[in-house]
Design an enzyme around this catalytic site. Structure first.
Site, PDB file in Angstrom:
ATOM      1  CB  CYS A 353      -1.031  -0.007   1.110  1.00 17.75           C
ATOM      2  SG  CYS A 353      -0.705  -1.126   2.472  1.00 17.75           S
ATOM      3  NE  ARG A 382       2.378  -9.028   5.387  1.00 14.72           N
ATOM      4  CZ  ARG A 382       1.048  -9.031   5.254  1.00 14.72           C
ATOM      5  NH1 ARG A 382       0.318  -9.850   5.978  1.00 14.72           N
ATOM      6  NH2 ARG A 382       0.463  -8.212   4.408  1.00 14.72           N
ATOM      7  CD  GLN A 400      -0.455  -8.740   0.090  1.00 15.65           C
ATOM      8  OE1 GLN A 400      -0.043  -7.655  -0.285  1.00 15.65           O
ATOM      9  NE2 GLN A 400      -1.090  -8.919   1.247  1.00 15.65           N
ATOM     10  CG  ASP A 402      -2.266  -5.481  -2.405  1.00 19.72           C
ATOM     11  OD1 ASP A 402      -3.465  -5.377  -2.089  1.00 19.72           O
ATOM     12  OD2 ASP A 402      -1.347  -4.887  -1.812  1.00 19.72           O
ATOM     13  CG  HIS A 404      -3.919  -0.420  -2.428  1.00 16.49           C
ATOM     14  ND1 HIS A 404      -2.795  -1.141  -2.775  1.00 16.49           N
ATOM     15  CD2 HIS A 404      -4.173  -0.698  -1.128  1.00 16.49           C
ATOM     16  CE1 HIS A 404      -2.377  -1.812  -1.714  1.00 16.49           C
ATOM     17  NE2 HIS A 404      -3.190  -1.563  -0.706  1.00 16.49           N
ATOM     18  CE  LYS A 484     -10.975  -7.272   9.091  1.00 15.09           C
ATOM     19  NZ  LYS A 484      -9.730  -7.973   9.308  1.00 15.09           N
ATOM     20  CG  HIS A 530      -5.863  -1.591   2.044  1.00 15.04           C
ATOM     21  ND1 HIS A 530      -4.510  -1.419   1.993  1.00 15.04           N
ATOM     22  CD2 HIS A 530      -6.347  -0.594   2.812  1.00 15.04           C
ATOM     23  CE1 HIS A 530      -4.180  -0.351   2.719  1.00 15.04           C
ATOM     24  NE2 HIS A 530      -5.269   0.162   3.231  1.00 15.04           N
TER      25      HIS A 530
END
Length: 660
Positions: A353, A382, A400, A402, A404, A484, A530
């Site tokens: 992000c 991570r 991911q 991912d 946004h 979320k 997200h």
RNA sequence: GCCGGCAUAGCUCAGCUGGUAGAGCAUCUGAUUUGUAAUCAGAGGGCCGGGGGUUCGAGUCCCUCUGCCGGCACCA
């Protein structure tokens, strides 16, 4: 008092029949009154729908149902009594052991003990034997409600400190219920069976022992938890154990090795080495996702993996997430002769992000640019704790799917409403028909005004409602930066996996200074959504492997076709077959080894190859192939071109199929 | 991170109470040319996870590290 004793209660049975008894009659008495056999078969009862002991006095007119072994509740009772019987067995074997709690869980129960010596597998046999003895005794189960002080004194006298704590924690007004299984006592909400003999002695099994913190808090002492399973009868237990074996066979770590998909090794714990077969699946999946996202209006980007700590400080990760981040420190300038040993600290990105906001921040954005959907197959790292890693399911290096979405507050609902069908369609293509939606709302500690929380929560919920009314709300479980939606899919053997997520964020655009020019010419903050559908490619492929037990649908299978020769005279023709398959874009291999066709069929079937094309003299002469599909008996002989066309048609990814 | 268990050939595993390693499959070589889930014979292959200790002697016992497995905790 005498009035009460003479008073009567009217009992209504499930078939509507009404019977009258003296006040304080019990379920046991009513059952025995209805019939001798029911009296014997009765395990517990439901008073006005609420599960209760058969010994519980009925003080008012009530609906009464007798619970027998056939009842669904019976299983829960059996498991619950197993927990107590096991705890009693343990204390009879080792009187110094302190008992804590023992609830019913899926398929069985557990009980947590405080004991210095670890329980061993050999102990299990002894405990099970003792449990069977207790069951054989048919000890009556009795109960009393005590007042708090008495219960506390009792447990203090018996040196059961955990029970003292539990009694103290029982809220005012709730009864403190003491149970006896024969001479052995436990604090319990109940209800329980009538006597220990009602637990089937041959339908339970102790499974494993594991550590568990007292009250689930890692600051507390670690106790020993023994898990057991229990069923109505021996057959159900056996079926369950067989099912566990089947589940173990689809373990993605095992299949990953067998199919040569990937490996993980000691020098890089939690990091995946993808082998050709696994990488084929990964790329096929990535290509698919890339097409889906492009069609859904996302722009794909790529951002750095190593980023200076300054950005992480600005984003807040340095403060809140640092212990989960891989940090690197390098010397700068020492060789250049300037300032010696200037250290520069970078971190491997744990999330994409902040980088996406950097892309957004380049150039001035207009309200006309919104919603801006920015996607990245973002490689993240991570530092997950050593005990939490698990094959592909929980790793330290992952990618991911991912994205946004930068949008206005007013666009949250529309974007949510677009997202859910996209997610549903992708899950369906992956072979998952159903999923659950959970809406997590504002937590105690949060950022952002109540107005914006109101608006965002309402937007998410309203968008969900457009698709389904089947969702749950988890109050207070939202992130501090926004509400979320979480999406949990169900796999072929009924397990649930949380993969998709859609989260509003009011904080990061603020922290990293994202803004756009609104229609009125003023600068405004965008909201950031997200979102992920697969979660991570690694984990999702793990789920896919277990869902299909390694038998991938043709479009995802790493090796789609193997051409197997029956005689070496067919080698040249088999080569032509292979070329034809490859020309059609199929992932095909050839097997001309000097082995019998039985051997080849067995081996490739075991390796889950979806299609085997066998060729022998007959096929060479006639220009045909003998097609055998995985999971089907027998084979079909057909002209080569026909076979290739049929396989190629079936191998088209679901989003590219004409029939849609 | 915590509790418990495990780590032996490429894979799956055996190796009792200490006496310098074994099976099946796989691999390689040879024979066999085979019709839909295992053709036969032979050969090679191991610093017994790393380090330290006890012992005349350690795969076996002890300590420690690493990783894995089952849970727990964690998963802004």
């Amino acid at each position: 008092m005498s009035d009460v004793a003479e008073a009567q209660v009217e009992i209504t049975l499930p078939d509507g029949a009404k019977r009258t008894y003296g006040t304080g009659t019990t379920g046991a008495e009513v059952a025995a009154d209805i019939s001798k056999s029911l009296g014997k078969a009765a395990l517990a009862c439901r008073i006005d729908g609420k599960l209760a002991d058969l010994s519980q006095p009925i003080e008012h007119d009530a609906q009464l149902a007798i619970v027998t072994a056939k009842d669904d509740a019976a299983l829960e009772l059996i498991r619950h009594d197993c927990a107590h019987i096991m705890a009693r067995a343990v204390q009879e074997l080792w009187p110094e052991v302190k008992v804590t709690i023992g609830p019913v869980v899926d398929n069985g129960w557990y009980y947590d003990f405080d004991r210095e010596e670890p329980f061993s597998d050999e102990d299990f046999a002894a405990i099970e034997k003792k449990m069977r003895e207790i069951i054989a005794k048919r000890d009556p189960v009795t109960t009393e409600v005590w007042d708090r002080d008495r219960a506390i004194r009792y447990y203090e006298a018996n040196n059961e400190p955990y029970k003292v704590e539990l009694v103290e924690a029982i809220p005012e007004g709730e009864p403190i219920r003491m149970y006896w299984h024969g001479h052995w006592q436990d604090l319990c909400r109940g209800p329980h069976l009538v006597h220990t003999g009602q637990v089937p002695a041959d339908a339970f099994k102790l499974m494993r022992v594991a550590g568990a913190y007292w009250r689930g808090d890692s600051r507390n002492k670690m106790l020993q938890r023994i898990y057991g399973v229990a069923f109505r009868n021996k057959e159900d237990l056996k079926a369950h154990l067989t099912m566990l074996e089947e589940a173990a066979k689809r373990d993605h770590r095992r299949i990953g090795k067998e199919m040569e998909l990937f490996h993980i090794q000691e020098e890089a714990p939690g990091m995946v080495f993808w082998h050709p077969n696994g990488w084929s699946i990964y790329r096929t999946l990535e290509d698919y996702m890339r097409r889906r996202l492009a069609k859904a209006g996302y722009k794909e980007i790529r951002t750095p993996q190593v980023v200076d700590r300054v950005l992480w400080e600005r984003s807040g990760h340095w403060e809140n997430y640092r212990e989960n981040m891989f940090i690197t420190e390098i010397d700068e300038g020492s060789e250049a002769g300037g300032h010696a040993n200037q250290k520069r600290t970078n971190a491997l990105k744990p999330m994409n992000c902040p980088c996406h906001v950097q892309v957004f921040n380049q150039g001035l954005k207009s309200y006309r640019d919104l919603p801006l959907r920015m996607a990245e197959f973002g490689a993240c790292h991570r530092y997950e704790s050593s005990g939490s890693m698990h094959g592909l399911m929980r790793v330290r290096g992952f990618t991911q799917d991912d994205a946004h979405i930068f949008c206005t507050e007013d666009q949250i609902e529309e974007e949510t409403a677009r997202f859910i069908p996209l997610l549903a369609s992708i899950y369906r293509d992956m072979g998952f028909e159903s999923f659950e939606i959970k809406l997590s709302t504002r937590p105690e500690k949060r950022a952002g005004s109540d107005e914006i929380w109101d608006k965002a929560e309402a937007a998410l919920e309203s968008a969900v409602r457009k698709v389904t009314n089947d969702y749950v709300i988890d109050p207070g479980e939202g992130a501090f930066y926004g509400p979320k939606l979480d999406f949990k899919l169900t796999d072929a053997i009924g397990r649930e996996w949380q993969c998709g997520t859609f989260q509003a964020d009011f904080v990061l655009p603020e922290r990293l200074g994202a803004e756009y020019v609104a229609a009125d010419g003023t600068k405004k903050r965008p909201v950031m959504m997200h979102r992920a559908i697969l979660g991570s490619f690694e984990r999702f492929i793990g789920i896919l492997i277990e869902n299909c037990a390694g038998r991938f649908p043709l479009w995802l299978a790493p090796r789609q076709v193997v051409v197997a020769t029956i005689v070496s005279d067919a080698d040249e023709y088999a080569g032509n077959v292979l070329e034809a398959l490859k020309d059609s874009g199929l992932r095909a291999e050839i097997d001309t080894r000097n082995e019998k066709i039985n051997y080849k069929v067995r081996e490739h079937s075991a390796a889950h190859v979806p299609v085997i094309l066998a060729v022998g003299r007959q096929e060479v002469e006639q220009g045909t192939v003998s097609m055998r599909k995985l999971g089907e008996q027998g084979q079909k002989v057909m002209p080569l071109a026909e076979a290739v066309a049929a396989i190629a048609a079936e191998a088209v990814p679901p989003d590219l199929r004409e029939d849609g």
